[in-house]
Structures are given as structure tokens and as C-alpha cells.
Design an enzyme around this catalytic site. Structure first.
Site, short mmCIF file in Angstrom:
data_model
loop_
_atom_site.label_atom_id
_atom_site.label_comp_id
_atom_site.label_asym_id
_atom_site.label_seq_id
_atom_site.Cartn_x
_atom_site.Cartn_y
_atom_site.Cartn_z
N HIS A 51 -3.00 -0.51 -4.89
CA HIS A 51 -4.09 -1.35 -5.40
C HIS A 51 -5.12 -1.53 -4.29
O HIS A 51 -4.95 -0.98 -3.18
CB HIS A 51 -3.54 -2.69 -5.90
N HIS A 89 -3.92 -2.37 -0.75
CA HIS A 89 -3.47 -1.19 0.02
C HIS A 89 -4.68 -0.38 0.50
O HIS A 89 -4.70 0.11 1.63
CB HIS A 89 -2.62 -0.27 -0.86
N SER A 98 -1.16 -7.62 -5.60
CA SER A 98 0.23 -7.22 -5.37
C SER A 98 0.63 -6.24 -6.47
O SER A 98 0.21 -6.39 -7.62
CB SER A 98 1.14 -8.45 -5.45
P1 AMP Z 1 3.82 -3.01 -0.31
O1 AMP Z 1 3.49 -1.73 -1.00
O2 AMP Z 1 3.75 -4.21 -1.20
O3 AMP Z 1 5.08 -2.93 0.51
O4 AMP Z 1 2.66 -3.25 0.75
C1 AMP Z 1 2.33 -2.27 1.71
C2 AMP Z 1 1.40 -2.89 2.72
O5 AMP Z 1 0.24 -3.36 2.06
C3 AMP Z 1 2.02 -4.10 3.44
O6 AMP Z 1 1.65 -4.08 4.80
C4 AMP Z 1 1.39 -5.26 2.71
O7 AMP Z 1 1.30 -6.43 3.49
C5 AMP Z 1 0.02 -4.72 2.39
N1 AMP Z 1 -0.56 -5.43 1.26
C6 AMP Z 1 -0.02 -5.63 0.03
N2 AMP Z 1 -0.83 -6.38 -0.73
C7 AMP Z 1 -1.91 -6.69 0.04
C8 AMP Z 1 -3.10 -7.45 -0.17
N3 AMP Z 1 -3.35 -8.07 -1.32
N4 AMP Z 1 -3.98 -7.53 0.85
C9 AMP Z 1 -3.74 -6.92 2.04
N5 AMP Z 1 -2.64 -6.19 2.29
C10 AMP Z 1 -1.74 -6.07 1.31
#
Ligand code: AMP
Length: 282
Positions: free
Chosen positions: A34, A37, A185
Site C-alpha cells: 500500500h 510501503h 495497513s
Molecule cells: P508489513 O508489510 O506490514 O510488515 O510492513 C513492512 C514495512 O512497512 C514495515 O517497516 C512497516 O513499519 C512499514 N509500514 C507499514 N505500514 C506503514 C505505514 N502506514 N506507514 C509507514 N510505514 C508503514
């Protein structure tokens, strides 16, 4: 852009780039990309000559009753997005390529992992640290980019990097939000339309606490009540998992706010558990 599926292929590609004198940035993700990311990916793109994005729903960071099986996945879409944002390689292994059946080595930072998300997800950060260290070892990046949405995760990874003398610079990017304030998210797709309409109350509650602090209330317990009251009034079907005021680096609890403090919350609504946070400065 290359799609790499095995640790050996990733290591060999990165080794080749380093031999050519290229710097490398890494953005680890669980995919279903999203705009949050993408903000990490765009930043990382500007930080190095080569950019690797990993897309791996890491099974070892999910507890037995968590959403590993239903975690949203869409690799073709992730590949298109990563390519459009300048990734040189996407690493998307199967779990069996990352973990031997008798995998037995774990990295833990227990002191920072016992509160907040670690309290209800006891093996979560052990899985995160282990997979991130594996990725850092394979890629040997100059810089690795993470989101402050998972603030505790970033604090734990920074401690791991410091304690184990890792070479990469770990960068934390601000939380990327929907227009109405909801932190982006991959799990937001679990929300029903009715829930989705109300969940911006979480961000509003965080901002209300910031305002109340600015007006002079420095007692964390009272500020926590104000957040919970706001949530009860505006998102009555929700249940806070935790509402915690902690030191931003050590993640240890703070009772009286006299210096920069992180307010981190996790809120359960329906089948979803959402996290968010705000840095409170005095
Ligand atoms: P995930 O795929 O949820 O494991 O997230 C991968 C990376 O993206 C992690 O470092 C998260 O902290 C970051 N991330 C996820 N959602 C957000 C967001 N809304 N804003 C900034 N970084 C994000």
C-alpha cells in the site's frame, strides 16, 4: 526487475552488485503493498544504487491463533508496484526456502519485546528479528528502511543492529495515513465498511492526548483514560489491547511525561487488531 525466490539467488545478485561498487537499499515487507510501503520504497530508491524489496509473509512471527493463513497476498500486484517504483529486485521466497525443517536459531531482544505488542504476541518479535537478520545477512545492504507505524519493531531492530554490530543503517519513515487519519495497513482490508468509517477515531484519540498534554496534563494514566474515553464514545465496538506511554528508545513505561514519550496503542475491533502511535514532545 528481477524476481528472486531463493536465498542463494538473492545473495548472488547482491554480491554481484557490491562487486561492481553499487550501494544497496533493502525494504523488507510482508507484501500486499500500500502507499505506506511505497513511501518506504520511494525513500529507499533515493538512498542507493540498487533497491531490493522483500515480500515474505514470515510464518515465524505469527502466533498459533493469528492470521497467517488469511493474511492478504497479491504477488503479481506487488511486483507491478515495486517495478513502477524503481525496485531492481523483489525477493519473494516460499517459507520452505527461508526456514529449514529443523531451523533452530533465534534472535531475541526480550527487554524491549516484553510490553506493547510483545505482551499479547509473545513470539512475534523473535520471528521479526530472526527474519530481518537473515535478510540483512543475505543482502548486506547499506541502508534498510522501516516504518514508524511499527515503532516497537523498529526500536527492537535498532537495538539488535547495535548489539550485533550490523553494518546497515536502519532508517525509520513516518506513518503514512489515509486522508481521514487511519494509518495504512495491509490488515485494513479486514475491516467492514461500518468499522472502516469509525476507525479514524484511533488517530483522533492520539491527537486529543497530544492536545491535552499541551494544555498541561502530564499524567500518563489520566492521558490514557482520555484516549480510552474517546474510543468508547466514538468506536464503542472496539477494545483497546494496550494504551501505553513509553520511552521511544527503550520502550520502558513512562508515568509522568517530562520528555519525548511515545504513546502506542493497539485496538481490537471485530476480527482486526490495529496499531498506531504518536510521539509526544514537551
Ligand atoms: P508489513 O508489510 O506490514 O510488515 O510492513 C513492512 C514495512 O512497512 C514495515 O517497516 C512497516 O513499519 C512499514 N509500514 C507499514 N505500514 C506503514 C505505514 N502506514 N506507514 C509507514 N510505514 C508503514
Amino acid at each position: 526487475m528481477d524476481l528472486l525466490n531463493t536465498p542463494a539467488a538473492l545473495r548472488s545478485q547482491c554480491r554481484q552488485w557490491r562487486a561492481q561498487g553499487k550501494s544497496i537499499a533493502l525494504v523488507p515487507t510482508m507484501g500486499f503493498l500500500h502507499d505506506g510501503h511505497m513511501s518506504l520504497i520511494d525513500h529507499a530508491r533515493g538512498r542507493a544504487d540498487r533497491l531490493v524489496v522483500s515480500v515474505f509473509v514470515n510464518p515465524t512471527q505469527f502466533g498459533p491463533n493469528e492470521d497467517l493463513d488469511r493474511y492478504p497476498r497479491d504477488l503479481p500486484r506487488d511486483l507491478a508496484l515495486a517495478q513502477a517504483h524503481g525496485a531492481d529486485a523483489v525477493f519473494a521466497p516460499e517459507p520452505g526456502a527461508m526456514y529449514q525443517p529443523d531451523h533452530s536459531t533465534w534472535v531475541e531482544v526480550p527487554e524491549l519485546a516484553k510490553g506493547l505488542c510483545g505482551a499479547s504476541r509473545p513470539i512475534h518479535f523473535r520471528g521479526v528479528c530472526t527474519v530481518v537478520l537473515k535478510l540483512l545477512n543475505l543482502v548486506q545492504p547499506d541502508v534498510a528502511v522501516f516504518g514508524q507505524k511499527d515503532w516497537q519493531q523498529l526500536a527492537i531492530l535498532r537495538r539488535m543492529a547495535r548489539d550485533l554490530d550490523l553494518d546497515a543503517e536502519l532508517v525509520g519513515m513516518p506513518i503514512f495515513r489515509e486522508a481521514d487519519g487511519l494509518a495504512m495497513s495491509s490488515r485494513n482490508v479486514y475491516l467492514t465498511a461500518e468499522e472502516r468509517a469509525k476507525v479514524p477515531a484511533i488517530r483522533q484519540g492520539l491527537l486529543l492526548v497530544r492536545q491535552t498534554l499541551a494544555a498541561g496534563e502530564k499524567d500518563a494514566a489520566r492521558l490514557g483514560e482520555i484516549f480510552c474515553e474517546h474510543l468508547a464514545a466514538n468506536l464503542p465496538e472496539s477494545r483497546p489491547d494496550y494504551v501505553s506511554f513509553v520511552d521511544p528508545e527503550s520502550i520502558s513505561p513512562v508515568a509522568h511525561i517530562s520528555e519525548a514519550t511515545l504513546l502506542a496503542v493497539a485496538v481490537c475491533i471485530g476480527k482486526v487488531r490495529l496499531i498506531d502511535n504518536i510521539l509526544l514532545e514537551v
